[in-house]
Design a protein around this motif. Structure first.
Motif, PDB file in Angstrom:
ATOM      1  N   PRO A 115       0.833  -1.200   0.000  1.00  0.00           N
ATOM      2  CA  PRO A 115       0.000   0.000   0.000  1.00  0.00           C
ATOM      3  C   PRO A 115       0.871   1.254   0.000  1.00  0.00           C
ATOM      4  O   PRO A 115       2.104   1.175   0.018  1.00  0.00           O
ATOM      5  N   TYR A 116       0.225   2.413   0.008  1.00  0.00           N
ATOM      6  CA  TYR A 116       0.977   3.664  -0.001  1.00  0.00           C
ATOM      7  C   TYR A 116       0.205   4.742   0.739  1.00  0.00           C
ATOM      8  O   TYR A 116      -0.997   4.621   1.001  1.00  0.00           O
ATOM      9  N   ILE A 117       0.927   5.809   1.086  1.00  0.00           N
ATOM     10  CA  ILE A 117       0.304   7.045   1.537  1.00  0.00           C
ATOM     11  C   ILE A 117       0.819   8.176   0.641  1.00  0.00           C
ATOM     12  O   ILE A 117       1.880   8.057   0.024  1.00  0.00           O
ATOM     13  N   ILE A 118       0.048   9.248   0.553  1.00  0.00           N
ATOM     14  CA  ILE A 118       0.489  10.462  -0.125  1.00  0.00           C
ATOM     15  C   ILE A 118       1.149  11.343   0.938  1.00  0.00           C
ATOM     16  O   ILE A 118       0.512  11.714   1.931  1.00  0.00           O
ATOM     17  N   THR A 119       2.430  11.677   0.754  1.00  0.00           N
ATOM     18  CA  THR A 119       3.151  12.462   1.762  1.00  0.00           C
ATOM     19  C   THR A 119       3.245  13.943   1.418  1.00  0.00           C
ATOM     20  O   THR A 119       3.663  14.740   2.253  1.00  0.00           O
ATOM     21  N   GLU A 120       2.912  14.328   0.208  1.00  0.00           N
ATOM     22  CA  GLU A 120       2.670  15.717  -0.167  1.00  0.00           C
ATOM     23  C   GLU A 120       1.610  15.679  -1.248  1.00  0.00           C
ATOM     24  O   GLU A 120       1.648  14.820  -2.130  1.00  0.00           O
ATOM     25  N   GLY A 121       0.689  16.619  -1.192  1.00  0.00           N
ATOM     26  CA  GLY A 121      -0.343  16.653  -2.215  1.00  0.00           C
ATOM     27  C   GLY A 121      -1.174  17.905  -2.102  1.00  0.00           C
ATOM     28  O   GLY A 121      -1.224  18.554  -1.054  1.00  0.00           O
ATOM     29  N   GLY A 122      -1.819  18.250  -3.199  1.00  0.00           N
ATOM     30  CA  GLY A 122      -2.664  19.436  -3.224  1.00  0.00           C
ATOM     31  C   GLY A 122      -2.902  19.885  -4.642  1.00  0.00           C
ATOM     32  O   GLY A 122      -2.997  19.063  -5.556  1.00  0.00           O
ATOM     33  N   PRO A 123      -2.971  21.192  -4.870  1.00  0.00           N
ATOM     34  CA  PRO A 123      -3.236  21.697  -6.222  1.00  0.00           C
ATOM     35  C   PRO A 123      -2.019  21.521  -7.119  1.00  0.00           C
ATOM     36  O   PRO A 123      -0.927  21.177  -6.667  1.00  0.00           O
ATOM     37  N   ALA A 124      -2.198  21.769  -8.402  1.00  0.00           N
ATOM     38  CA  ALA A 124      -1.114  21.637  -9.371  1.00  0.00           C
ATOM     39  C   ALA A 124       0.038  22.563  -9.019  1.00  0.00           C
ATOM     40  O   ALA A 124      -0.165  23.709  -8.597  1.00  0.00           O
ATOM     41  N   GLY A 125       1.266  22.058  -9.192  1.00  0.00           N
ATOM     42  CA  GLY A 125       2.458  22.822  -8.881  1.00  0.00           C
ATOM     43  C   GLY A 125       3.001  23.577 -10.076  1.00  0.00           C
ATOM     44  O   GLY A 125       2.515  23.456 -11.209  1.00  0.00           O
ATOM     45  N   GLU A 126       4.040  24.349  -9.835  1.00  0.00           N
ATOM     46  CA  GLU A 126       4.652  25.193 -10.858  1.00  0.00           C
ATOM     47  C   GLU A 126       5.132  24.378 -12.059  1.00  0.00           C
ATOM     48  O   GLU A 126       5.133  24.855 -13.188  1.00  0.00           O
ATOM     49  N   TRP A 127       5.553  23.147 -11.796  1.00  0.00           N
ATOM     50  CA  TRP A 127       6.101  22.278 -12.846  1.00  0.00           C
ATOM     51  C   TRP A 127       5.021  21.565 -13.656  1.00  0.00           C
ATOM     52  O   TRP A 127       5.319  20.866 -14.613  1.00  0.00           O
ATOM     53  N   GLU A 128       3.742  21.743 -13.277  1.00  0.00           N
ATOM     54  CA  GLU A 128       2.655  20.996 -13.909  1.00  0.00           C
ATOM     55  C   GLU A 128       1.712  21.856 -14.742  1.00  0.00           C
ATOM     56  O   GLU A 128       0.937  21.323 -15.537  1.00  0.00           O
ATOM     57  N   VAL A 129       1.735  23.157 -14.538  1.00  0.00           N
ATOM     58  CA  VAL A 129       0.754  24.018 -15.194  1.00  0.00           C
ATOM     59  C   VAL A 129       1.334  24.593 -16.483  1.00  0.00           C
ATOM     60  O   VAL A 129       2.550  24.696 -16.636  1.00  0.00           O
ATOM     61  N   PRO A 130       0.481  24.977 -17.436  1.00  0.00           N
ATOM     62  CA  PRO A 130       0.989  25.615 -18.668  1.00  0.00           C
ATOM     63  C   PRO A 130       1.504  27.014 -18.373  1.00  0.00           C
ATOM     64  O   PRO A 130       1.151  27.624 -17.357  1.00  0.00           O
ATOM     65  N   ASP A 131       2.332  27.518 -19.255  1.00  0.00           N
ATOM     66  CA  ASP A 131       2.821  28.887 -19.125  1.00  0.00           C
ATOM     67  C   ASP A 131       1.761  29.873 -19.594  1.00  0.00           C
ATOM     68  O   ASP A 131       0.945  29.573 -20.474  1.00  0.00           O
ATOM     69  N   ASP A 132       1.772  31.052 -19.003  1.00  0.00           N
ATOM     70  CA  ASP A 132       0.840  32.090 -19.423  1.00  0.00           C
ATOM     71  C   ASP A 132       1.436  32.879 -20.598  1.00  0.00           C
ATOM     72  O   ASP A 132       2.484  32.513 -21.146  1.00  0.00           O
ATOM     73  N   ALA A 133       0.780  33.950 -20.970  1.00  0.00           N
ATOM     74  CA  ALA A 133       1.213  34.713 -22.144  1.00  0.00           C
ATOM     75  C   ALA A 133       2.580  35.351 -21.954  1.00  0.00           C
ATOM     76  O   ALA A 133       3.255  35.684 -22.933  1.00  0.00           O
ATOM     77  N   ASN A 134       3.017  35.505 -20.696  1.00  0.00           N
ATOM     78  CA  ASN A 134       4.340  36.072 -20.424  1.00  0.00           C
ATOM     79  C   ASN A 134       5.416  35.003 -20.276  1.00  0.00           C
ATOM     80  O   ASN A 134       6.558  35.318 -19.924  1.00  0.00           O
ATOM     81  N   GLY A 135       5.035  33.735 -20.505  1.00  0.00           N
ATOM     82  CA  GLY A 135       6.020  32.667 -20.508  1.00  0.00           C
ATOM     83  C   GLY A 135       6.401  32.128 -19.144  1.00  0.00           C
ATOM     84  O   GLY A 135       7.431  31.460 -19.007  1.00  0.00           O
ATOM     85  N   VAL A 136       5.587  32.392 -18.113  1.00  0.00           N
ATOM     86  CA  VAL A 136       5.850  31.848 -16.784  1.00  0.00           C
ATOM     87  C   VAL A 136       4.670  30.968 -16.372  1.00  0.00           C
ATOM     88  O   VAL A 136       3.551  31.115 -16.888  1.00  0.00           O
TER      89      VAL A 136
END
Length: 722
Positions: A392-413
């Motif tokens: 089995p497993y546990i989640i040891t960190e979790g929540g909303p999407a992180g900086e490395w998972e979201v698309p970049d905005d119009a300013n490239g960040v």
């Protein structure tokens, strides 16, 4: 399996260190080092008093953590007392009394083991109100303030009566105490404590250990039964003691290099570095021995994201060898822990389900796996099933999407999720954990942190101590309800205009819809972060003015680049809504025509090959902000442009790269040989310099004599305007 995107967030190691090092409550007199290390142990405890002015001024109001909003007040006579039941005997180091106007001129701090027989630990005869910070020596289960002399006709009144110390080596037993086990069979496991089922409902721990007593009652009120740490050492015991006192258990972490996703703390060769592995094994064993019988200990967690992080140290066949060697070492640690402590399971955390095949192959002695997962948390179940895993497993960190998972905005960040999206991210994360019945044994979601900076706003449930929508989402997930809670302001539809071209030093517009669920009066603030422009993650107050209807005129910073702008709306009840968008700060426009653009440009030197170079002189007059001229790393250096004929020169604009000139001159010439100086400065600070002139010349030169950095000189643009 595809190589995972590097994780660009603040490493968990940094958060763990900040938890150990953050300053504690500000008081008039600084506590000694020993006192500062002790947690607050009185908050939320049972308090009684000799009298009160009424229900609104009960004794409990002095131990609720509200320093200026609630208070205990006695009847107007002597003597009067207020006492706190700590729940068990404690070694006492400090009492902090925050008086209202009705203070004690004469009083004693007393301790008792039974609530009847009292001994005096401190006597005050010249109290003058305000805040009294008293060092204590002694022990007891009960602590009281016995007021004996008032300065006036009122009674005694305390905003807060805080007691610091540490519990004995035998903290109070927790409900369901006993051995912690992973029980059951394939696909039908459960975690048990003392034979009773236990689902991890947790948060990762951020505050200073010295503030554990202050914040753990709040976690308990959220339905949290577990906290997770990243490091365990000699300073851990006060946190464990405070956790036990609040009915909370701890996932005790052990840090291994190179943890933290993209790697932090250096690289280790797990194939050959036997000394490092032997030292870590000895160190971990010492603390397992120290805390194996502590009632707050839930399990041991060896390493954090190192299987993923090793890709920043090695590649190819060597990376494969290192990952096998690392997980084999984790197994050695698990075996060692089991030989010392048979009553608590051992796990290991990574941030990539691609790490699990290595654990499956090389770490059979782990009792369960652990995973840090954010926007992709709901795919963990899919990957577990596809991998045919038998633990089995546990989640040891979790929540909303992180900086490395979201698309970049119009300013490239990275386009940061909204407050509402983050709230929903926590709700969805918990739903996906509980949906994997019999396999996912719970989670410690990320993050009960207080930092009010770039990473803190992205992930913390209460940055700067202000509770957000995410805080209440976790509370509802764990308790089933937000009934009776005063909820934070909600910010939606935030826009920035112009988002991609805000002139440095001038105003741009920020607008949002801001509402409060209870209709509370709101205070709106604007902050800026230069994380992407300069690497400075702090949130600094912006210069702004409200123009009405949720609209603000904000002054752009002087430094060019992409900034984050934040609206923070506070309701005065300890809650805040925070929304953020990016804004690209550009050089302010200059009136007239850039007569240098495309003209022949020469320099004393240039970098032919360095980083993004070649950085030849013409790149400073090509009209592009993404190219630059860069000189050799010496003084002096010059850059000249030939305008082709004598032209009126009304403005020169210098758009500096990070390598700027502290001292320079603007020179002009009619023949390229004889120069006259028309502007000079010795206080250059980089960014953009816009210089008004009234000259006529064919050649314009910036002559640089003192560098502002150890590098050379570098200009993105050298504009000359007629």
């Amino acid at each position: 399996m595809p190589r995972p995107r590097l994780r660009l967030r603040r490493p968990a190691s940094t958060l763990a260190l900040s938890a150990l090092l953050a300053s504690s409550l500000t008081v008039i007199a600084a506590p000694t080092a020993a006192q500062a290390a002790d947690p607050l142990i009185s908050q939320g405890r049972t308090a009684t008093a000799s009298s009160s002015e009424g229900a609104a001024y009960a004794a409990s109001q002095a131990v609720d953590g509200n320093l200026t909003g609630t208070r205990w007040a006695s009847q107007w006579s002597d003597p009067q007392w207020i006492q706190i039941d700590l729940g068990q005997k404690a070694d006492l180091s400090r009492a902090l009394l925050t008086w209202e106007g009705a203070y004690g001129k004469g009083y004693e701090i007393q301790a008792s083991d039974n609530g009847s027989d009292w001994r005096t630990l401190k006597k005050v005869t010249d109290g003058d109100g305000g805040t009294d910070d008293l060092a204590l020596t002694g022990s007891g289960r009960y602590v009281r303030m016995l007021g004996t002399a008032r300065p006036g006709g009122y009674g005694y009144s305390l905003w807060e009566f805080q007691v610091y110390g540490s519990f004995s080596d035998d903290p109070p037993p927790l409900p369901g105490g006993g051995a912690v086990k992973v029980t059951g069979a394939q696909g039908n496991w459960q975690l048990t404590v003392g034979g009773q089922p236990y689902t991890v409902k947790g948060l990762t721990w951020g505050p200073a250990i010295g503030d554990a007593g202050k914040y753990l009652p709040d976690l308990k009120s959220m339905g949290v039964n577990t906290i997770r740490t990243w490091g365990t050492d000699g300073g851990t015991k006060p946190l464990l003691d405070a956790a036990a006192a609040n009915g909370i258990r701890v996932v005790n972490g052990f840090w291994l290099q190179p943890g933290g996703g993209p790697g932090s703390g250096g690289c280790v060769n797990y194939v050959t570095d036997t000394a490092y592995k032997a030292n870590m094994l000895t160190e971990f064993a010492k603390w397992v021995e120290a805390y194996r019988n502590h009632p707050a200990t839930l399990m041991w967690n060896v390493g954090n994201e190192s299987v993923l992080g090793l890709q920043n140290c090695y590649s190819g066949a060597e990376l494969e060898a290192q990952r096998n060697a690392y997980t084999s070492f984790v197994n050695d640690v698990a075996k060692k822990i089991h030989s010392i402590d048979a009553d608590h399971p051992v796990t290991s955390t990574d941030a990539w389900t691609g790490a699990w095949p290595y654990y499956k192959r090389n770490a059979p002695d782990l009792d369960l796996y652990s995973m840090n997962a954010y926007g992709d948390l709901c795919n963990v179940q899919r990957d577990w099933v596809a991998g045919g895993y038998t633990k089995p497993y546990i989640i040891t960190e979790g929540g909303p999407a992180g900086e490395w998972e979201v698309p970049d905005d119009a300013n490239g960040v990275p386009d940061e999720p909204t407050d509402v999206q983050k709230r929903d991210g926590y709700t969805k994360a918990w739903e996906c954990v509980t949906a994997h019945k019999g396999v996912a044994l719970g989670a410690t979601l990320f993050h009960y942190g207080l930092e009010h900076d770039f990473g803190g706003v992205w992930f913390n449930l209460l940055p700067d101590g202000l509770k957000r929508l995410s805080y209440y989402a976790v509370k509802k997930a764990y308790t089933g309800s937000n009934a009776g809670d005063n909820l934070p302001p909600v910010i939606t539809n935030m826009t920035v205009t112009p988002a991609g071209s805000a002139p440095a030093g001038r105003e741009f517009t920020v607008r949002a819809d801001i509402r409060d669920p209870e209709g509370d009066a709101l205070t709106n603030k604007i902050f800026l972060s230069g994380n992407y422009a300069s690497g400075d993650k702090r949130l600094v107050p912006a210069t702004f003015r409200s123009t009405g209807n949720g609209t603000f005129a904000v002054t752009a910073p002087a430094k060019l680049g992409v900034w984050k702008v934040y609206i923070q709306s506070e309701d005065g009840k300890g809650n805040a809504g925070i929304e953020t968008k990016s804004v690209k700060v550009v050089a302010p426009p200059v009136a007239g025509t850039n007569i240098a653009q495309g003209r022949a440009t020469t320099a004393s030197s240039f970098q032919a090959s360095y980083g993004d170079c070649p950085c030849n002189p013409e790149k400073a007059t090509d009209g592009r902000a993404d190219t630059r001229w860069a000189s050799d790393w010496s003084d002096p250096q010059w850059l000249s442009v030939d305008l082709g004929s004598r032209q009126p020169v009304r403005t020169v604009q210098l758009v500096w790269d990070a390598a700027f000139a502290k001292a320079y001159e603007i020179r002009v010439s009619d023949d390229g040989t004889n120069w006259r100086t028309v502007h000079s400065t010795s206080a250059g600070d980089g960014d953009v310099d816009t210089i008004a002139l009234n000259e006529t010349a064919r050649y314009v030169r910036v002559h640089q004599t003192q560098r502002g950095t150890g590098w050379g000189y570098s200009l993105h643009e050298f504009g000359v305007y007629s």
